[in-house]
Design an enzyme around this catalytic site. Structure first.
Site, PDB file in Angstrom:
ATOM      1  CB  SER A 149      -0.929   0.003   1.215  1.00  0.00           C
ATOM      2  OG  SER A 149      -1.699  -1.189   1.268  1.00  0.00           O
TER       3      SER A 149
ATOM      4  CG  HIS B 117       2.380  14.526  -6.042  1.00  0.00           C
ATOM      5  ND1 HIS B 117       3.706  14.163  -6.104  1.00  0.00           N
ATOM      6  CD2 HIS B 117       1.674  13.376  -6.198  1.00  0.00           C
ATOM      7  CE1 HIS B 117       3.803  12.861  -6.288  1.00  0.00           C
ATOM      8  NE2 HIS B 117       2.586  12.360  -6.344  1.00  0.00           N
TER       9      HIS B 117
ATOM     10  CB  CYS C 209      -4.605  -4.259  -0.291  1.00  0.00           C
ATOM     11  SG  CYS C 209      -2.875  -4.589   0.065  1.00  0.00           S
TER      12      CYS C 209
END
Length: 264
Positions: A114, A119, A142
């Site tokens: 994962s 950003h 997950c």
């Protein structure tokens, strides 16, 4: 998942939560616009963003495997954290079931296969004095851990005028009888997991595709106080006509971002 649901092997459903967060301001002069970009660049540098993402991994119940971060020239920053799932107590629903999660002041990170990324995109245009700051965050997990637990923490970590949020569950897992499960929890809207103060503060619109387990929510801040959007000046420095013109331009900018189209 219900207590009596037994899986065959590993829960390999992938849950992804994505944010686009926007901050809007008016900076009249070129010097003020540059100062705004420098201010944003310092406020949301790679070091601070790394700490926010570490908090996210703690909230959702994972541990950090690797951190990559970068401050860019002339501006902007990125951070990526690979995460691994802890062994969770299946008898503790607070860890297993998706939920709204804590707010920043109550946070006291943990993920395998994962990741969490962020950003930043500071931007300014000399044509009308409008400057924008966009921050993109992705939390992908997950197994038993849910990115929804980071929802309120992330929204409260930034001063956001517009927020667009996507949540999607992909893949499938199987129960012991071989029946495929394409989602392991009930959800009708991302709004189900938002704190009450967030619901009061924002106008919201949903675009959900239930048969594909895709959920999309747009949020626009309701309150508008011009002084909160002026960088390097105040309402008292403006004439009535200037203030009204700037407010019109700011509101137009926010609506265009919210509706994802240019408005006449």
């Amino acid at each position: 998942m219900t207590d009596n649901l037994r899986l065959h092997g590993f829960n390999n459903l992938t849950s992804s939560l994505s944010f686009n967060i926007y901050d809007i301001c008016y900076a009249k002069t070129e010097q003020q616009r540059k100062a705004y970009i420098d201010y944003i660049d310092e406020l949301y540098n790679a070091e601070r963003l790394t700490q926010i993402l570490k908090d996210v991994t703690n909230i959702i119940g994972a541990h950090v495997l690797n951190i990559s971060r970068q401050d860019y020239e002339p501006h902007g920053a990125s951070v990526t954290i690979l995460i691994a799932e802890h062994e969770l107590d299946e008898h503790d629903p607070e860890h297993i079931e998706p939920g709204p999660g804590p707010l920043p002041e109550t946070v006291v990170g943990h993920l395998d296969k994962s990741h969490v990324t962020v950003h930043t995109y500071p931007e300014s245009h000399p044509d009308n004095g409008i400057s924008t700051f966009r921050l993109d965050i992705d939390v992908s997990t997950c197994g038993m851990i849910s990115p929804l637990k980071a929802l309120n923490y992330l929204i409260h970590s930034f001063d956001s005028d517009i927020v667009t949020t996507d949540y999607r569950v992909r893949g499938f897992t199987r129960d012991v009888d071989g029946r495929k499960l394409f989602i392991d929890h009930d959800i009708t809207s991302i709004q189900d997991y938002l704190a009450e103060d967030t619901k009061r503060a924002y106008q919201m619109v949903d675009v959900n595709v239930y048969q594909e387990n895709m959920f999309h929510t747009k949020m626009l801040l309701k309150d508008f106080e011009l002084d909160n959007y002026l960088f390097g000046s105040t309402r008292r420095d403006l004439t009535f006509e200037e203030a009204r013109n700037i407010e019109d331009r700011l509101r137009k900018e926010m609506l265009e971002i919210f509706y994802s189209r240019n408005l006449d």
